[in-house]
Design an enzyme around this catalytic site. Structure first.
Site, PDB file in Angstrom:
ATOM      1  N   ASP A  12       1.281  -6.910  -4.421  1.00 49.78           N
ATOM      2  CA  ASP A  12       0.456  -6.848  -3.218  1.00 49.78           C
ATOM      3  C   ASP A  12       0.944  -8.016  -2.366  1.00 49.78           C
ATOM      4  OD1 ASP A  12      -1.731  -7.576  -1.413  1.00 49.78           O
ATOM      5  OD2 ASP A  12      -2.909  -6.113  -2.527  1.00 49.78           O
ATOM      6  N   SER A  13       1.249  -7.778  -1.100  1.00 49.34           N
ATOM      7  CA  SER A  13       1.893  -8.840  -0.311  1.00 49.34           C
ATOM      8  C   SER A  13       0.985 -10.032  -0.062  1.00 49.34           C
ATOM      9  CB  SER A  13       2.460  -8.288   0.994  1.00 49.34           C
ATOM     10  OG  SER A  13       1.464  -8.135   1.969  1.00 49.34           O
ATOM     11  N   THR A  60       0.799  -1.230   0.000  1.00 52.78           N
ATOM     12  CA  THR A  60       0.000   0.000   0.000  1.00 52.78           C
ATOM     13  C   THR A  60       0.827   1.273   0.000  1.00 52.78           C
ATOM     14  OG1 THR A  60      -1.802  -1.103   1.134  1.00 52.78           O
ATOM     15  CG2 THR A  60      -1.712   1.270   1.375  1.00 52.78           C
ATOM     16  N   THR A  72       1.420  -4.671   4.183  1.00 53.00           N
ATOM     17  CA  THR A  72       1.209  -5.030   5.592  1.00 53.00           C
ATOM     18  C   THR A  72       0.581  -6.407   5.762  1.00 53.00           C
ATOM     19  OG1 THR A  72      -0.922  -3.902   5.558  1.00 53.00           O
ATOM     20  CG2 THR A  72       0.970  -2.654   6.386  1.00 53.00           C
ATOM     21  N   ASP A  73      -0.177  -6.860   4.741  1.00 48.95           N
ATOM     22  CA  ASP A  73      -0.961  -8.091   4.941  1.00 48.95           C
ATOM     23  C   ASP A  73      -0.096  -9.274   5.363  1.00 48.95           C
ATOM     24  OD1 ASP A  73      -3.321  -6.843   4.395  1.00 48.95           O
ATOM     25  OD2 ASP A  73      -3.462  -7.523   2.312  1.00 48.95           O
ATOM     26  N   CYS A 106      -4.374 -17.981  21.027  1.00 49.02           N
ATOM     27  CA  CYS A 106      -4.138 -16.803  21.870  1.00 49.02           C
ATOM     28  C   CYS A 106      -2.805 -16.186  21.491  1.00 49.02           C
ATOM     29  CB  CYS A 106      -4.120 -17.177  23.349  1.00 49.02           C
ATOM     30  SG  CYS A 106      -5.688 -17.822  23.894  1.00 49.02           S
TER      31      CYS A 106
HETATM   32  N1  ASP Z   1      -2.796  -5.637   0.487  1.00 57.39           N
HETATM   33  C1  ASP Z   1      -1.713  -4.740   0.814  1.00 57.39           C
HETATM   34  C2  ASP Z   1      -0.437  -5.540   0.834  1.00 57.39           C
HETATM   35  O1  ASP Z   1      -0.242  -6.292   1.764  1.00 57.39           O
HETATM   36  C3  ASP Z   1      -1.929  -4.114   2.150  1.00 57.39           C
HETATM   37  C4  ASP Z   1      -0.830  -3.188   2.598  1.00 57.39           C
HETATM   38  O2  ASP Z   1       0.171  -2.975   1.969  1.00 57.39           O
HETATM   39  O3  ASP Z   1      -0.990  -2.624   3.694  1.00 57.39           O
HETATM   40  O4  ASP Z   1       0.391  -5.413  -0.039  1.00 57.39           O
END
Ligand code: ASP
Length: 321
Positions: free
Chosen positions: A55-56, A12, A86-87, A258
């Site tokens: 895209d990760s 992103t 982030t994914d 958990c």
């Molecule tokens: N779908 C995006 C990714 O993981 C989300 C992100 O970058 O925050 O590349």
């Protein structure tokens, strides 16, 4: 040449709008340099874009290896900032922490919830924060996000919207006292089938579990169990399915749903049965760290009990022993 290499893997932070939704853009480097100029900070880094930018959600063992190879191929740098989606950042950061454990470098993953190019983005503050963390010469692999510097192989993405998107619920863990396994064989997409995650939920059936355990190429099953490591052990068919898989040479490792507290397979009868059928405790490892570790160990040729035992020992600070 600067002392820091910025590696853009996709995600992103560098995305732009398109008719298909957000897709990786190609103008991130100049945007980042503008951010630093606007904050009167030095742009003291070299920039490298991986190909293809992804895209990760599409990343796996082969892409983690590509990150580690890129770092090793550019070994003259002292530090690396990896801009990543982030994914699956927590998986990638854990994988790199193992693959680059023998390097005396600072490697910091970061990204953003909102693209740098859009209003209200957290990309600039994450990027600047990662650069400042680098200035403190933090060694090893970390993840900087939402004002927090976290140990890479102790993290999970915990929010799909908040700027504090990551947490390390168990805190940092000590580095192993002796060097871990020698890592000489690369990860590849050929091993994508080698791990399954069995998510225990109320009402899960032995048939569902058995079908997962029969997948071709499987070497490791991560059991995502309740609480301290409990499964519905009153269902003998479930226990038998797991026992059979272990007898057939599959490594079985227990990880808790958990995020804090980890596994204690002796606390309840519904967990103790796992000790009896050869399931190894994953301790307080996060699922992300365990999955990446499994792939690294499997690529080194480990299987069966040897693999399960290595999973349960501390490779790069992912597990408190
Ligand atoms: N779908 C995006 C990714 O993981 C989300 C992100 O970058 O925050 O590349």
């Amino acid at each position: 040449m600067h002392q820091t290499l910025l590696i853009y893997a996709g995600g992103t932070i560098g995305m732009q709008k398109s008719a298909q939704g957000l897709v990786p853009s190609t103008v991130l480097e100049s945007d980042l340099r503008h951010v630093l100029a606007a904050n009167e900070l030095m742009a003291d880094f070299d920039f490298l874009s991986l190909q293809p930018l992804i895209d990760s959600a599409n990343a796996g063992p082969a892409e983690w290896q590509q990150l580690a190879d890129t770092i090793k191929q550019h070994s003259a740098y002292r530090s690396y900032i990896i801009l990543h989606g982030t994914d699956t950042m927590a998986y990638a950061a854990a994988a790199v922490s193992y693959l680059c454990a023998d390097l005396n470098k600072s490697i910091i993953f970061t990204g953003a919830q909102i693209p740098l190019a859009l209003p209200g983005s957290d990309g600039a503050s994450n990027f600047i924060g990662a650069l400042k963390a680098r200035d403190h010469h933090v060694q090893g692999t970390s993840l900087y996000f939402g004002d927090q510097l976290l140990q890479a192989n102790r993290c999970a993405k915990v929010s799909s919207t908040d700027f504090k998107a990551f947490a390390a619920p168990g805190g940092p863990a000590p580095l192993p006292t002796k060097p871990g396994l020698l890592i000489s064989h690369p990860l590849s997409s050929a091993q994508n089938t080698a791990i399954t995650v069995i998510y225990f939920y109320p009402g899960i059936s032995a048939a569902t579990i058995a079908s997962q355990l029969k997948a071709p190429g499987l070497k490791l099953a991560l059991l995502l169990s309740f609480g301290a490591g409990n499964i519905p052990a009153a269902d003998q068919t479930i226990v038998s399915a797991l026992k059979q898989a272990g007898n057939d040479g599959l490594a079985l490792v227990n990880i808790s749903h958990c995020r804090h507290g980890g596994i204690d397979q002796s606390r309840y009868a519904s967990g103790r049965v796992l000790n009896e059928i050869g399931v190894h405790s994953g301790g307080d490892m996060q699922l992300e760290a365990a999955l990446a570790k499994g792939h690294v160990l499997i690529a080194q040729g480990l299987a069966g009990t040897e693999l399960a035992t290595a999973m349960a020992s501390n490779l790069a600070g992912e597990l408190s022993e």
